[in-house]
Write a protein that holds these residues in place. Structure first.
Motif, PDB file in Angstrom:
ATOM      1  N   SER A 283    -121.151-110.712 -67.682  1.00  0.00           N
ATOM      2  CA  SER A 283    -120.993-111.554 -66.491  1.00  0.00           C
ATOM      3  C   SER A 283    -121.345-112.998 -66.829  1.00  0.00           C
ATOM      4  O   SER A 283    -121.992-113.273 -67.844  1.00  0.00           O
ATOM      5  N   ASP A 284    -120.923-113.906 -65.961  1.00  0.00           N
ATOM      6  CA  ASP A 284    -121.249-115.321 -66.150  1.00  0.00           C
ATOM      7  C   ASP A 284    -122.755-115.547 -66.093  1.00  0.00           C
ATOM      8  O   ASP A 284    -123.302-116.366 -66.841  1.00  0.00           O
ATOM      9  N   GLU A 285    -123.423-114.827 -65.197  1.00  0.00           N
ATOM     10  CA  GLU A 285    -124.871-115.014 -65.057  1.00  0.00           C
ATOM     11  C   GLU A 285    -125.616-114.582 -66.314  1.00  0.00           C
ATOM     12  O   GLU A 285    -126.593-115.218 -66.716  1.00  0.00           O
ATOM     13  N   GLU A 286    -125.163-113.500 -66.933  1.00  0.00           N
ATOM     14  CA  GLU A 286    -125.818-113.056 -68.168  1.00  0.00           C
ATOM     15  C   GLU A 286    -125.604-114.069 -69.292  1.00  0.00           C
ATOM     16  O   GLU A 286    -126.489-114.289 -70.116  1.00  0.00           O
TER      17      GLU A 286
ATOM     18  N   ARG B 159    -130.496-119.216 -57.679  1.00  0.00           N
ATOM     19  CA  ARG B 159    -129.471-118.240 -57.322  1.00  0.00           C
ATOM     20  C   ARG B 159    -129.927-117.214 -56.286  1.00  0.00           C
ATOM     21  O   ARG B 159    -129.113-116.698 -55.519  1.00  0.00           O
TER      22      ARG B 159
ATOM     23  N   ARG C  74    -122.872-117.934 -55.010  1.00  0.00           N
ATOM     24  CA  ARG C  74    -123.547-117.662 -56.284  1.00  0.00           C
ATOM     25  C   ARG C  74    -122.531-117.440 -57.408  1.00  0.00           C
ATOM     26  O   ARG C  74    -122.646-118.015 -58.493  1.00  0.00           O
TER      27      ARG C  74
ATOM     28  N   ALA D 280    -121.827-119.977 -60.589  1.00  0.00           N
ATOM     29  CA  ALA D 280    -121.987-119.437 -61.939  1.00  0.00           C
ATOM     30  C   ALA D 280    -120.745-119.725 -62.775  1.00  0.00           C
ATOM     31  O   ALA D 280    -120.836-120.114 -63.950  1.00  0.00           O
TER      32      ALA D 280
ATOM     33  N   GLU E 232    -128.065-116.808 -68.571  1.00  0.00           N
ATOM     34  CA  GLU E 232    -129.416-116.361 -68.916  1.00  0.00           C
ATOM     35  C   GLU E 232    -129.625-116.430 -70.430  1.00  0.00           C
ATOM     36  O   GLU E 232    -130.679-116.867 -70.913  1.00  0.00           O
TER      37      GLU E 232
ATOM     38  N   CYS F  95    -120.717-122.112 -66.072  1.00  0.00           N
ATOM     39  CA  CYS F  95    -120.208-121.521 -67.314  1.00  0.00           C
ATOM     40  C   CYS F  95    -119.060-122.351 -67.879  1.00  0.00           C
ATOM     41  O   CYS F  95    -118.988-122.600 -69.086  1.00  0.00           O
TER      42      CYS F  95
ATOM     43  N   PHE G 161    -129.630-123.219 -62.039  1.00  0.00           N
ATOM     44  CA  PHE G 161    -128.850-122.184 -61.360  1.00  0.00           C
ATOM     45  C   PHE G 161    -129.646-120.886 -61.261  1.00  0.00           C
ATOM     46  O   PHE G 161    -129.689-120.242 -60.209  1.00  0.00           O
ATOM     47  N   ILE G 162    -130.290-120.498 -62.370  1.00  0.00           N
ATOM     48  CA  ILE G 162    -131.043-119.244 -62.383  1.00  0.00           C
ATOM     49  C   ILE G 162    -132.204-119.298 -61.391  1.00  0.00           C
ATOM     50  O   ILE G 162    -132.510-118.313 -60.712  1.00  0.00           O
TER      51      ILE G 162
END
Length: 262
Positions: free
Chosen positions: A236-239, A204, A212, A216, A242, A220, A200-201
């Protein structure tokens, strides 16, 4: 660098770099060299056959060894010229040996793989694209086309795009996340979950903000379900994803280092 964004049937947006005339002619030169070599080998084999076979039973014009060899060479030459690209583009998912060497691929305009029918259409149109001399029409249409398409691509509804070289590593962008004090325990996660977050990373940047965010959340949700949680405390979901990638990578590196010491 010209790029194009395609929305796939799964409603995911992908961005590709369009292949230019230079890379396409590099691929064409390789494919032409292979086809020429194949024709030479066919001619050599045909010459051996003609020396050992009596052609008189054929009667008429074809009884002449020279005429017969030209007839067979012309037939096989046409088959190799057209069938070569059709065969490889169908077998290798839009690539010929030349395109593979140049890092190119033929795809449908909607991002899906081409079919044998698509490969046949675009390659039969080479007879027109090659006119009046060495792909004159094909070059002209590629120059005026916003998507760098030759006539064969217009008829078949295809694009030629650049892809990463086979076997080249796909690197993660630089990421740095400060984990909250109540960061969850990710030990229940395995390599499949790590690759899910990692992919995903990597991808994205080519996705729209809507897709996106949706992806995410889905990734998650899958990871949190495995851990046994309903939510996380990251901004956030992205963090969160990560942090999972960083933490899992560090855990794997530590495990490898520990095994070496043992």
């Amino acid at each position: 660098m010209e790029t194009i964004t395609i929305r796939t049937p799964e409603q995911v947006e992908l961005t590709y770099e369009l292949a230019g005339a230079g890379s396409r002619f590099f691929a064409l030169a390789i494919d032409m060299a292979i086809r020429t070599l194949a024709l030479i080998l066919v001619y050599k084999a045909l010459a051996l056959v003609i020396r050992s076979v009596n052609l008189m039973p054929l009667h008429g014009a074809l009884s002449s060894p020279a005429v017969f060899s030209l007839f067979v060479l012309g037939t096989l030459g046409g088959f190799i010229t057209l069938g070569y690209s059709m065969f490889f583009e169908t077998l290798w998912n839009g690539q010929t040996p030349g395109k593979r060497a140049a890092g190119l691929r033929v795809i449908k305009e909607n991002g899906t793989p081409i079919t044998v029918f698509d490969a046949a259409l675009r390659n039969f149109m080479r007879a027109v694209d090659i006119l009046p001399l060495f792909y004159g029409i094909g070059c002209l249409t590629m120059l005026i086309s916003r998507k760098r398409k030759r006539l064969g691509d217009y008829v078949a509804g295809t694009l030629v795009v650049k892809i990463p070289a086979e076997g080249s590593p796909v690197l993660l962008p630089e990421i740095e996340v400060e984990a909250p004090a109540d960061a969850p325990d990710i030990s229940p996660l395995d390599e499949r979950h790590f690759h899910l977050a990692r992919n995903f990373i990597i991808r994205r940047g080519g996705l729209s903000s809507t897709i996106r965010g949706s992806l995410a959340r889905e990734v998650c949700g899958a990871l949190l379900s495995t851990i046994g949680l309903e939510s996380h405390s990251f901004p956030s979901d992205e963090e969160f994803l990560e942090w999972v990638v960083i933490s899992y990578g560090k855990a794997q590196a530590s495990a490898k280092l520990g095994s070496k010491r043992l």
